[in-house]
Write a protein that holds these residues in place. Structure first.
Motif, PDB file in Angstrom:
ATOM      1  N   HIS A 108       0.730  -1.012   0.079  1.00 12.39           N
ATOM      2  CA  HIS A 108      -0.147   0.108  -0.064  1.00 12.39           C
ATOM      3  C   HIS A 108       0.775   1.352  -0.056  1.00 12.39           C
ATOM      4  CE1 HIS A 108       0.944  -0.569   4.121  1.00 12.39           C
ATOM      5  NE2 HIS A 108       0.710   0.662   4.287  1.00 12.39           N
ATOM      6  N   TRP A 109       0.106   2.279  -0.089  1.00 13.95           N
ATOM      7  CA  TRP A 109       0.973   3.658   0.112  1.00 13.95           C
ATOM      8  C   TRP A 109      -0.261   4.808   0.712  1.00 13.95           C
ATOM      9  CZ3 TRP A 109       0.083   1.143  -4.526  1.00 13.95           C
ATOM     10  CH2 TRP A 109      -0.833   1.677  -5.492  1.00 13.95           C
ATOM     11  N   PHE A 110       0.423   5.902   1.059  1.00 11.68           N
ATOM     12  CA  PHE A 110      -0.418   6.527   1.709  1.00 11.68           C
ATOM     13  C   PHE A 110      -0.028   8.176   1.132  1.00 11.68           C
ATOM     14  CE2 PHE A 110      -1.099   9.957   5.075  1.00 11.68           C
ATOM     15  CZ  PHE A 110      -2.508   9.899   5.213  1.00 11.68           C
ATOM     16  N   ASP A 111      -1.422   9.094   0.755  1.00 10.61           N
ATOM     17  CA  ASP A 111      -0.940  10.333   0.603  1.00 10.61           C
ATOM     18  C   ASP A 111      -1.727  11.147   1.251  1.00 10.61           C
ATOM     19  OD1 ASP A 111      -0.549  12.588  -1.073  1.00 10.61           O
ATOM     20  OD2 ASP A 111      -1.474  12.177  -2.798  1.00 10.61           O
ATOM     21  N   MET A 112      -1.095  12.179   1.713  1.00  8.80           N
ATOM     22  CA  MET A 112      -1.742  13.291   2.503  1.00  8.80           C
ATOM     23  C   MET A 112      -1.900  14.552   1.940  1.00  8.80           C
ATOM     24  SD  MET A 112       1.818  14.299   4.941  1.00  8.80           S
ATOM     25  CE  MET A 112       2.297  12.727   5.170  1.00  8.80           C
ATOM     26  N   GLY A 113      -1.700  14.419   0.634  1.00  9.19           N
ATOM     27  CA  GLY A 113      -1.652  15.733  -0.070  1.00  9.19           C
ATOM     28  C   GLY A 113      -0.636  16.629   0.043  1.00  9.19           C
ATOM     29  N   GLU A 114      -0.614  17.712  -0.746  1.00  8.02           N
ATOM     30  CA  GLU A 114       0.598  18.795  -0.973  1.00  8.02           C
ATOM     31  C   GLU A 114       0.369  19.663   0.228  1.00  8.02           C
ATOM     32  OE1 GLU A 114       0.767  21.066  -4.557  1.00  8.02           O
ATOM     33  OE2 GLU A 114       1.138  18.976  -5.868  1.00  8.02           O
ATOM     34  N   ASN A 115      -0.852  19.720   0.640  1.00  8.76           N
ATOM     35  CA  ASN A 115      -1.282  20.531   1.894  1.00  8.76           C
ATOM     36  C   ASN A 115      -2.038  19.769   2.845  1.00  8.76           C
ATOM     37  OD1 ASN A 115      -0.220  23.456   0.786  1.00  8.76           O
ATOM     38  ND2 ASN A 115      -1.992  22.953  -0.810  1.00  8.76           N
ATOM     39  N   PRO A 116      -1.183  19.026   3.751  1.00  5.05           N
ATOM     40  CA  PRO A 116      -1.902  18.033   4.547  1.00  5.05           C
ATOM     41  C   PRO A 116      -2.630  18.642   5.572  1.00  5.05           C
ATOM     42  CG  PRO A 116       0.571  18.389   5.008  1.00  5.05           C
ATOM     43  CD  PRO A 116       0.288  19.074   3.844  1.00  5.05           C
ATOM     44  N   HIS A 117      -3.842  18.137   6.111  1.00  5.15           N
ATOM     45  CA  HIS A 117      -4.645  18.492   7.268  1.00  5.15           C
ATOM     46  C   HIS A 117      -5.221  17.391   7.604  1.00  5.15           C
ATOM     47  CE1 HIS A 117      -7.499  20.347   9.769  1.00  5.15           C
ATOM     48  NE2 HIS A 117      -8.384  19.559   9.337  1.00  5.15           N
ATOM     49  N   PHE A 118      -4.544  16.668   8.770  1.00 10.37           N
ATOM     50  CA  PHE A 118      -5.176  15.398   9.454  1.00 10.37           C
ATOM     51  C   PHE A 118      -4.762  15.098  10.898  1.00 10.37           C
ATOM     52  CE2 PHE A 118      -1.621  13.503   7.392  1.00 10.37           C
ATOM     53  CZ  PHE A 118      -1.253  12.410   8.415  1.00 10.37           C
ATOM     54  N   VAL A 119      -5.477  14.909  11.761  1.00 12.88           N
ATOM     55  CA  VAL A 119      -5.109  14.184  12.938  1.00 12.88           C
ATOM     56  C   VAL A 119      -5.600  12.665  12.975  1.00 12.88           C
ATOM     57  CG1 VAL A 119      -5.524  14.409  15.403  1.00 12.88           C
ATOM     58  CG2 VAL A 119      -5.576  16.438  14.048  1.00 12.88           C
ATOM     59  N   ALA A 120      -4.677  12.198  13.289  1.00 12.87           N
ATOM     60  CA  ALA A 120      -4.985  10.677  13.390  1.00 12.87           C
ATOM     61  C   ALA A 120      -4.632   9.674  14.269  1.00 12.87           C
ATOM     62  CB  ALA A 120      -4.503   9.789  12.060  1.00 12.87           C
ATOM     63  N   ILE A 121      -5.263   8.779  15.008  1.00 14.75           N
ATOM     64  CA  ILE A 121      -4.546   7.895  16.176  1.00 14.75           C
ATOM     65  C   ILE A 121      -4.095   6.644  15.391  1.00 14.75           C
ATOM     66  CG2 ILE A 121      -5.566   6.295  17.838  1.00 14.75           C
ATOM     67  CD1 ILE A 121      -7.724   8.202  18.441  1.00 14.75           C
ATOM     68  N   ARG A 122      -2.924   6.314  16.011  1.00 14.87           N
ATOM     69  CA  ARG A 122      -2.205   5.239  15.213  1.00 14.87           C
ATOM     70  C   ARG A 122      -2.113   4.152  16.120  1.00 14.87           C
ATOM     71  NH1 ARG A 122       3.152   7.507  12.747  1.00 14.87           N
ATOM     72  NH2 ARG A 122       3.468   8.022  14.996  1.00 14.87           N
ATOM     73  N   LEU A 123      -2.203   2.990  16.106  1.00 18.28           N
ATOM     74  CA  LEU A 123      -2.145   1.783  17.104  1.00 18.28           C
ATOM     75  C   LEU A 123      -1.066   1.077  16.534  1.00 18.28           C
ATOM     76  CD1 LEU A 123      -5.480   2.107  16.903  1.00 18.28           C
ATOM     77  CD2 LEU A 123      -4.972   1.072  18.967  1.00 18.28           C
ATOM     78  N   PHE A 124      -0.286   0.550  17.258  1.00 17.46           N
ATOM     79  CA  PHE A 124       1.006  -0.452  16.644  1.00 17.46           C
ATOM     80  C   PHE A 124       1.107  -1.786  17.553  1.00 17.46           C
ATOM     81  CE2 PHE A 124       2.304   4.027  15.944  1.00 17.46           C
ATOM     82  CZ  PHE A 124       2.769   3.737  14.356  1.00 17.46           C
ATOM     83  N   ASN A 125       1.445  -2.775  17.078  1.00 17.88           N
ATOM     84  CA  ASN A 125       2.012  -3.976  17.434  1.00 17.88           C
ATOM     85  C   ASN A 125       3.515  -3.744  17.891  1.00 17.88           C
ATOM     86  OD1 ASN A 125       0.065  -5.500  15.307  1.00 17.88           O
ATOM     87  ND2 ASN A 125      -0.368  -6.156  17.384  1.00 17.88           N
ATOM     88  N   ASN A 126       4.091  -3.166  17.253  1.00 24.60           N
ATOM     89  CA  ASN A 126       5.620  -3.020  17.442  1.00 24.60           C
ATOM     90  C   ASN A 126       6.058  -1.668  18.307  1.00 24.60           C
ATOM     91  OD1 ASN A 126       8.281  -2.484  17.018  1.00 24.60           O
ATOM     92  ND2 ASN A 126       8.527  -2.905  14.860  1.00 24.60           N
ATOM     93  N   PRO A 127       6.493  -1.736  19.358  1.00 23.46           N
ATOM     94  CA  PRO A 127       6.641  -0.240  20.025  1.00 23.46           C
ATOM     95  C   PRO A 127       7.650   0.653  19.184  1.00 23.46           C
ATOM     96  CG  PRO A 127       7.277  -2.202  21.429  1.00 23.46           C
ATOM     97  CD  PRO A 127       7.086  -2.704  20.232  1.00 23.46           C
ATOM     98  N   GLU A 128       8.291   0.183  18.310  1.00 17.35           N
ATOM     99  CA  GLU A 128       9.001   1.011  17.451  1.00 17.35           C
ATOM    100  C   GLU A 128       8.210   1.958  16.553  1.00 17.35           C
ATOM    101  OE1 GLU A 128      12.556  -0.898  15.504  1.00 17.35           O
ATOM    102  OE2 GLU A 128      12.633  -2.236  17.208  1.00 17.35           O
ATOM    103  N   GLY A 129       7.082   1.607  16.527  1.00 15.30           N
ATOM    104  CA  GLY A 129       6.092   2.299  15.475  1.00 15.30           C
ATOM    105  C   GLY A 129       6.127   1.873  14.033  1.00 15.30           C
ATOM    106  N   TRP A 130       5.981   3.022  13.188  1.00 15.77           N
ATOM    107  CA  TRP A 130       6.149   3.086  11.698  1.00 15.77           C
ATOM    108  C   TRP A 130       7.354   2.221  11.118  1.00 15.77           C
ATOM    109  CZ3 TRP A 130       7.767   4.687   6.991  1.00 15.77           C
ATOM    110  CH2 TRP A 130       7.073   4.396   5.785  1.00 15.77           C
ATOM    111  N   VAL A 131       7.441   1.018  10.691  1.00 18.96           N
ATOM    112  CA  VAL A 131       8.663   0.467  10.057  1.00 18.96           C
ATOM    113  C   VAL A 131       8.213  -0.187   8.713  1.00 18.96           C
ATOM    114  CG1 VAL A 131      10.379  -1.366  10.187  1.00 18.96           C
ATOM    115  CG2 VAL A 131       9.595   0.134  12.395  1.00 18.96           C
ATOM    116  N   ALA A 132       8.776   0.467   7.563  1.00 18.80           N
ATOM    117  CA  ALA A 132       8.208  -0.039   6.128  1.00 18.80           C
ATOM    118  C   ALA A 132       9.092  -0.731   5.475  1.00 18.80           C
ATOM    119  CB  ALA A 132       7.683   1.228   5.368  1.00 18.80           C
TER     120      ALA A 132
END
Length: 181
Positions: free
Chosen positions: A141-165
């Protein structure tokens, strides 16, 4: 409005179907193992709320999901068009990648475009306020926040290191529509 556009992976110019009802979006994504739900806050969330306030407003849903799926870490990410590294952050997520764990996002405010490559189909999911999406581990997958991002998001992880791609090296993401500002 949340929108799901489903494409044949060889035809990015025209979706095969476009859905706008959350129930239809959820049912279609469930067929390929992706969770999509709408959540409501148990308490009002003011603009500029702290991470703790945002998490507290959705604590019942977060706790249920953490117990159900074994997530160990929760945080809040917030980006807007004034962020000095918005272009670099956008570029980081635009190439097709996968994770060894589920990628779970709940949009408290704003929007973002998750695009999933499953088999010979591409599922472009425009997520907006109150949308939860859980992309299963290993799903390209991929994610696009746009050229002018505006978002607040809650993120949940199994890995305490967070986002690893792990990037796939494929150029498919460049051929599909991006988030229009």
């Amino acid at each position: 409005m949340s929108i799901l556009s489903v494409y044949q992976d060889t035809h990015p110019e025209q979706p095969m179907k476009v859905l706008t009802h959350p129930e239809d979006i959820g049912a279609t994504l469930a067929e390929v193992g992706v969770r999509f739900e709408r959540w409501e806050a148990s308490a009002p969330v003011a603009a500029g709320a702290s991470q703790e306030e945002v998490i507290a407003a959705y604590r019942p849903q977060i706790d249920k999901l953490m117990t159900e799926r074994g997530y160990v870490t929760v945080d809040v990410i917030s980006l807007n068009s004034d962020h000095p590294q918005k272009a670099e952050l956008r570029a980081k997520f635009l190439d097709e990648h996968r994770h060894a764990e589920d990628e779970v996002r709940f949009f408290v405010a704003g929007r973002g475009l998750f695009t999933l490559h499953i088999g010979d189909r591409v599922f472009a999911v425009l997520c907006e306020k109150n949308d939860l999406i859980s992309v299963p581990a290993g799903t390209p997958h991929w994610f696009d926040m746009g050229e002018n991002p505006h978002f607040v998001a809650i993120r949940l992880f199994n890995n305490p290191e967070g986002w690893v791609a792990q990037f796939t090296g494929e150029d498919i993401a460049a051929r599909f529509p991006r988030l229009e500002d």
